[in-house]
Design a protein around this motif. Sequence first.
Motif, PDB file in Angstrom:
ATOM      1  N   LEU A 169       4.370  16.874  88.652  1.00  0.00           N
ATOM      2  CA  LEU A 169       5.116  15.621  88.714  1.00  0.00           C
ATOM      3  C   LEU A 169       4.643  14.604  87.679  1.00  0.00           C
ATOM      4  O   LEU A 169       5.419  13.784  87.204  1.00  0.00           O
ATOM      5  N   ALA A 170       3.382  14.668  87.311  1.00  0.00           N
ATOM      6  CA  ALA A 170       2.834  13.687  86.372  1.00  0.00           C
ATOM      7  C   ALA A 170       3.338  13.886  84.953  1.00  0.00           C
ATOM      8  O   ALA A 170       3.167  13.011  84.111  1.00  0.00           O
ATOM      9  N   ASP A 171       3.980  15.014  84.671  1.00  0.00           N
ATOM     10  CA  ASP A 171       4.471  15.261  83.317  1.00  0.00           C
ATOM     11  C   ASP A 171       5.460  14.203  82.848  1.00  0.00           C
ATOM     12  O   ASP A 171       5.514  13.896  81.656  1.00  0.00           O
ATOM     13  N   ILE A 172       6.224  13.621  83.755  1.00  0.00           N
ATOM     14  CA  ILE A 172       7.186  12.597  83.326  1.00  0.00           C
ATOM     15  C   ILE A 172       6.475  11.333  82.842  1.00  0.00           C
ATOM     16  O   ILE A 172       7.072  10.512  82.148  1.00  0.00           O
ATOM     17  N   LEU A 173       5.205  11.185  83.180  1.00  0.00           N
ATOM     18  CA  LEU A 173       4.439  10.023  82.742  1.00  0.00           C
ATOM     19  C   LEU A 173       3.653  10.290  81.466  1.00  0.00           C
ATOM     20  O   LEU A 173       3.178   9.359  80.825  1.00  0.00           O
ATOM     21  N   THR A 174       3.504  11.571  81.090  1.00  0.00           N
ATOM     22  CA  THR A 174       2.633  11.910  79.968  1.00  0.00           C
ATOM     23  C   THR A 174       3.299  12.705  78.861  1.00  0.00           C
ATOM     24  O   THR A 174       2.718  12.847  77.792  1.00  0.00           O
ATOM     25  N   LYS A 175       4.496  13.253  79.105  1.00  0.00           N
ATOM     26  CA  LYS A 175       5.143  14.116  78.118  1.00  0.00           C
ATOM     27  C   LYS A 175       6.616  13.780  77.991  1.00  0.00           C
ATOM     28  O   LYS A 175       7.205  13.161  78.863  1.00  0.00           O
ATOM     29  N   ALA A 176       7.183  14.275  76.893  1.00  0.00           N
ATOM     30  CA  ALA A 176       8.628  14.197  76.741  1.00  0.00           C
ATOM     31  C   ALA A 176       9.232  15.370  77.506  1.00  0.00           C
ATOM     32  O   ALA A 176       8.872  16.515  77.268  1.00  0.00           O
ATOM     33  N   VAL A 177      10.079  15.089  78.466  1.00  0.00           N
ATOM     34  CA  VAL A 177      10.700  16.132  79.280  1.00  0.00           C
ATOM     35  C   VAL A 177      12.220  15.973  79.230  1.00  0.00           C
ATOM     36  O   VAL A 177      12.726  14.923  78.849  1.00  0.00           O
ATOM     37  N   THR A 178      12.918  17.011  79.634  1.00  0.00           N
ATOM     38  CA  THR A 178      14.377  16.942  79.662  1.00  0.00           C
ATOM     39  C   THR A 178      14.824  15.961  80.740  1.00  0.00           C
ATOM     40  O   THR A 178      14.072  15.642  81.670  1.00  0.00           O
ATOM     41  N   SER A 179      16.063  15.516  80.629  1.00  0.00           N
ATOM     42  CA  SER A 179      16.561  14.556  81.613  1.00  0.00           C
ATOM     43  C   SER A 179      16.627  15.173  83.010  1.00  0.00           C
ATOM     44  O   SER A 179      16.388  14.494  84.006  1.00  0.00           O
ATOM     45  N   ARG A 180      16.925  16.467  83.095  1.00  0.00           N
ATOM     46  CA  ARG A 180      16.980  17.146  84.399  1.00  0.00           C
ATOM     47  C   ARG A 180      15.604  17.136  85.062  1.00  0.00           C
ATOM     48  O   ARG A 180      15.471  16.782  86.237  1.00  0.00           O
ATOM     49  N   PHE A 211      13.163  15.105  84.356  1.00  0.00           N
ATOM     50  CA  PHE A 211      12.826  13.711  84.628  1.00  0.00           C
ATOM     51  C   PHE A 211      13.428  13.239  85.942  1.00  0.00           C
ATOM     52  O   PHE A 211      12.740  12.661  86.789  1.00  0.00           O
ATOM     53  N   HIS A 212      14.720  13.491  86.146  1.00  0.00           N
ATOM     54  CA  HIS A 212      15.392  13.026  87.366  1.00  0.00           C
ATOM     55  C   HIS A 212      14.887  13.770  88.605  1.00  0.00           C
ATOM     56  O   HIS A 212      14.725  13.150  89.666  1.00  0.00           O
ATOM     57  N   ASN A 213      14.598  15.059  88.478  1.00  0.00           N
ATOM     58  CA  ASN A 213      14.049  15.808  89.616  1.00  0.00           C
ATOM     59  C   ASN A 213      12.671  15.289  89.997  1.00  0.00           C
ATOM     60  O   ASN A 213      12.372  15.082  91.174  1.00  0.00           O
ATOM     61  N   SER A 214      11.815  15.082  89.001  1.00  0.00           N
ATOM     62  CA  SER A 214      10.465  14.587  89.274  1.00  0.00           C
ATOM     63  C   SER A 214      10.500  13.177  89.821  1.00  0.00           C
ATOM     64  O   SER A 214       9.740  12.827  90.719  1.00  0.00           O
ATOM     65  N   ARG A 215      11.382  12.351  89.261  1.00  0.00           N
ATOM     66  CA  ARG A 215      11.502  10.970  89.727  1.00  0.00           C
ATOM     67  C   ARG A 215      11.898  10.918  91.194  1.00  0.00           C
ATOM     68  O   ARG A 215      11.346  10.141  91.979  1.00  0.00           O
ATOM     69  N   SER A 216      12.825  11.771  91.605  1.00  0.00           N
ATOM     70  CA  SER A 216      13.239  11.767  93.008  1.00  0.00           C
ATOM     71  C   SER A 216      12.131  12.291  93.912  1.00  0.00           C
ATOM     72  O   SER A 216      11.948  11.806  95.021  1.00  0.00           O
ATOM     73  N   LYS A 217      11.357  13.267  93.441  1.00  0.00           N
ATOM     74  CA  LYS A 217      10.232  13.784  94.232  1.00  0.00           C
ATOM     75  C   LYS A 217       9.155  12.723  94.416  1.00  0.00           C
ATOM     76  O   LYS A 217       8.474  12.686  95.433  1.00  0.00           O
ATOM     77  N   LEU A 218       8.985  11.873  93.404  1.00  0.00           N
ATOM     78  CA  LEU A 218       8.004  10.793  93.487  1.00  0.00           C
ATOM     79  C   LEU A 218       8.504   9.604  94.291  1.00  0.00           C
ATOM     80  O   LEU A 218       7.749   8.695  94.607  1.00  0.00           O
ATOM     81  N   GLY A 219       9.801   9.602  94.614  1.00  0.00           N
ATOM     82  CA  GLY A 219      10.367   8.507  95.400  1.00  0.00           C
ATOM     83  C   GLY A 219      10.665   7.280  94.573  1.00  0.00           C
ATOM     84  O   GLY A 219      10.693   6.162  95.089  1.00  0.00           O
TER      85      GLY A 219
END
Length: 107
Positions: free
Chosen positions: A78-89, A91-99
Amino acid sequence: MAHGVCELLRIRNLLGELGFKPKHVMQLNCDNKVAINIAHNLVQHERTKHVEVDRHFIKEKLKAKIIKVSFVKSKDQLADILTKAVTSRVFHNSRSKLGIDDIYAPT
């Protein structure tokens, strides 16, 4: 992993100062099986000489049951969205998992 353990210890000490004594072992998720095996292995190998200090530090915290290291797949970090460039899919999946909500989404 050593930096992650240091951060966990810092958070543990901060919570202790605030009056929240941890009741459980703190869990560190890692996506590197080799690093996890080196941390748990009692035998020193030729390949681990450059990480000897970190290995002993992590081993000490594992033995004291302060931390627990478990494997997580790279795609589930989940922390990859804070440290790496990721695809929008991703990003949105991780963001929802993080609440984390989208403040710009139409209501």
